[in-house]
Design a protein around this motif. Structure first.
Motif, short mmCIF file in Angstrom:
data_model
loop_
_atom_site.label_atom_id
_atom_site.label_comp_id
_atom_site.label_asym_id
_atom_site.label_seq_id
_atom_site.Cartn_x
_atom_site.Cartn_y
_atom_site.Cartn_z
N UNK A 125 50.63 87.17 12.47
CA UNK A 125 49.55 87.99 11.91
C UNK A 125 48.17 87.57 12.41
N UNK A 126 48.04 86.36 12.98
CA UNK A 126 46.74 85.87 13.43
C UNK A 126 46.40 86.41 14.81
N UNK A 127 45.11 86.49 15.10
CA UNK A 127 44.61 86.95 16.40
C UNK A 127 44.68 85.78 17.39
N UNK A 128 45.30 85.97 18.58
CA UNK A 128 45.42 84.88 19.55
C UNK A 128 44.07 84.42 20.12
N UNK A 129 42.99 85.11 19.87
CA UNK A 129 41.68 84.73 20.40
C UNK A 129 40.90 83.83 19.43
N UNK A 130 41.53 83.40 18.36
CA UNK A 130 40.83 82.57 17.39
C UNK A 130 41.31 81.12 17.47
N UNK A 131 40.45 80.21 17.03
CA UNK A 131 40.78 78.79 17.02
C UNK A 131 41.88 78.50 16.00
N UNK A 132 41.85 79.21 14.88
CA UNK A 132 42.85 79.01 13.84
C UNK A 132 44.26 79.27 14.38
N UNK A 133 44.40 80.31 15.20
CA UNK A 133 45.69 80.64 15.79
C UNK A 133 46.22 79.47 16.62
N UNK A 134 45.38 78.94 17.51
CA UNK A 134 45.81 77.89 18.40
C UNK A 134 46.06 76.57 17.68
N UNK A 135 45.33 76.29 16.59
CA UNK A 135 45.62 75.11 15.79
C UNK A 135 47.00 75.21 15.14
N UNK A 136 47.33 76.41 14.67
CA UNK A 136 48.64 76.62 14.04
C UNK A 136 49.76 76.53 15.07
N UNK A 137 49.53 77.07 16.30
CA UNK A 137 50.53 76.99 17.36
C UNK A 137 50.77 75.52 17.75
N UNK A 138 49.69 74.77 17.86
CA UNK A 138 49.81 73.35 18.22
C UNK A 138 50.58 72.58 17.14
N UNK A 139 50.27 72.83 15.87
CA UNK A 139 50.96 72.15 14.78
C UNK A 139 52.44 72.51 14.77
N UNK A 140 52.76 73.79 15.03
CA UNK A 140 54.17 74.20 15.07
C UNK A 140 54.89 73.53 16.24
N UNK A 141 54.22 73.41 17.38
CA UNK A 141 54.81 72.73 18.54
C UNK A 141 55.07 71.25 18.26
N UNK A 142 54.13 70.59 17.59
CA UNK A 142 54.33 69.17 17.26
C UNK A 142 55.47 69.00 16.28
N UNK A 143 55.58 69.90 15.30
CA UNK A 143 56.70 69.83 14.36
C UNK A 143 58.04 70.00 15.08
N UNK A 144 58.07 70.93 16.04
CA UNK A 144 59.29 71.16 16.82
C UNK A 144 59.65 69.93 17.65
N UNK A 145 58.66 69.35 18.34
CA UNK A 145 58.93 68.15 19.15
C UNK A 145 59.41 66.99 18.30
N UNK A 146 58.81 66.81 17.12
CA UNK A 146 59.23 65.72 16.24
C UNK A 146 60.66 65.93 15.74
N UNK A 147 61.01 67.18 15.46
CA UNK A 147 62.36 67.48 15.01
C UNK A 147 63.36 67.19 16.13
N UNK A 148 63.04 67.62 17.35
CA UNK A 148 63.93 67.38 18.48
C UNK A 148 64.06 65.89 18.78
N UNK A 149 62.97 65.16 18.67
CA UNK A 149 62.99 63.73 18.96
C UNK A 149 63.83 62.98 17.91
N UNK A 150 63.77 63.44 16.65
CA UNK A 150 64.54 62.76 15.61
C UNK A 150 66.03 63.00 15.77
#
Length: 154
Positions: A125-150
């Motif tokens: 639902x967020x606009x890809x041109x906003x900082x909020x969008x990219x912060x959420x994408x980064x957080x989701x990516x870190x959660x995914x990497x941590x899950x895979x690493x565990x």
């Protein structure tokens, strides 16, 4: 001249023992006797249960003290409907005084009523041109990497 006598000389005018002044010789004698003794002081050896011998690290046993387990305090809950409607309950942190009284809706700024108070919007639902969008994408990516690493075997 020791550091203590030097500090005393600078602050309150006590002269070291090597300099003789009859009117302050008693003060110098007291200073000398207090700070220049033949008593030796030994350091207390601190022990640790931590790995590597580092103080404060590792898991040591925690003592509860004489009382044993601590009981939880029950905080009073406001049940008066009149007070709940007209005051911000819990806003007064001091012993004396009272809570903040609520004002009329017209006295508050307009942007206050347009604030989003519900569930945060999803990434789609967020606009890809906003900082909020990219912060959420980064957080989701870190959660995914941590899950895979565990899930790795080693």
């Amino acid at each position: 001249m020791s550091k203590i006598c030097y500090i005393l000389q600078k602050t309150i005018g006590v002269v070291p023992r090597s300099v003789f002044h009859p009117h302050i010789s008693s003060i110098n004698k007291t200073c000398y006797e207090q700070f220049h003794t033949n008593v030796t002081h030994h350091a207390v050896k601190k022990t640790t249960t931590a790995a590597g011998g580092v103080l404060g690290l590792g898991k040591g046993k925690k003592k509860l003290g004489k009382l044993g387990a601590m009981e939880k305090k029950e905080l009073p809950v406001e049940t008066d409907p009149e007070k709940l409607v007209n005051y911000v309950c819990g806003s007064n942190i001091y012993i004396t005084g009272e809570d903040v009284k609520l004002k009329e809706d017209s006295e508050y700024p307009d942007w206050l009523w347009s604030l989003h108070t519900g569930k945060p919007p999803s990434i789609e639902e967020l606009d890809p041109n906003t900082k909020q969008y990219w912060l959420r994408v980064r957080a989701a990516g870190m959660r995914r990497n941590n899950r895979l690493r565990s899930m790795r075997k080693f």
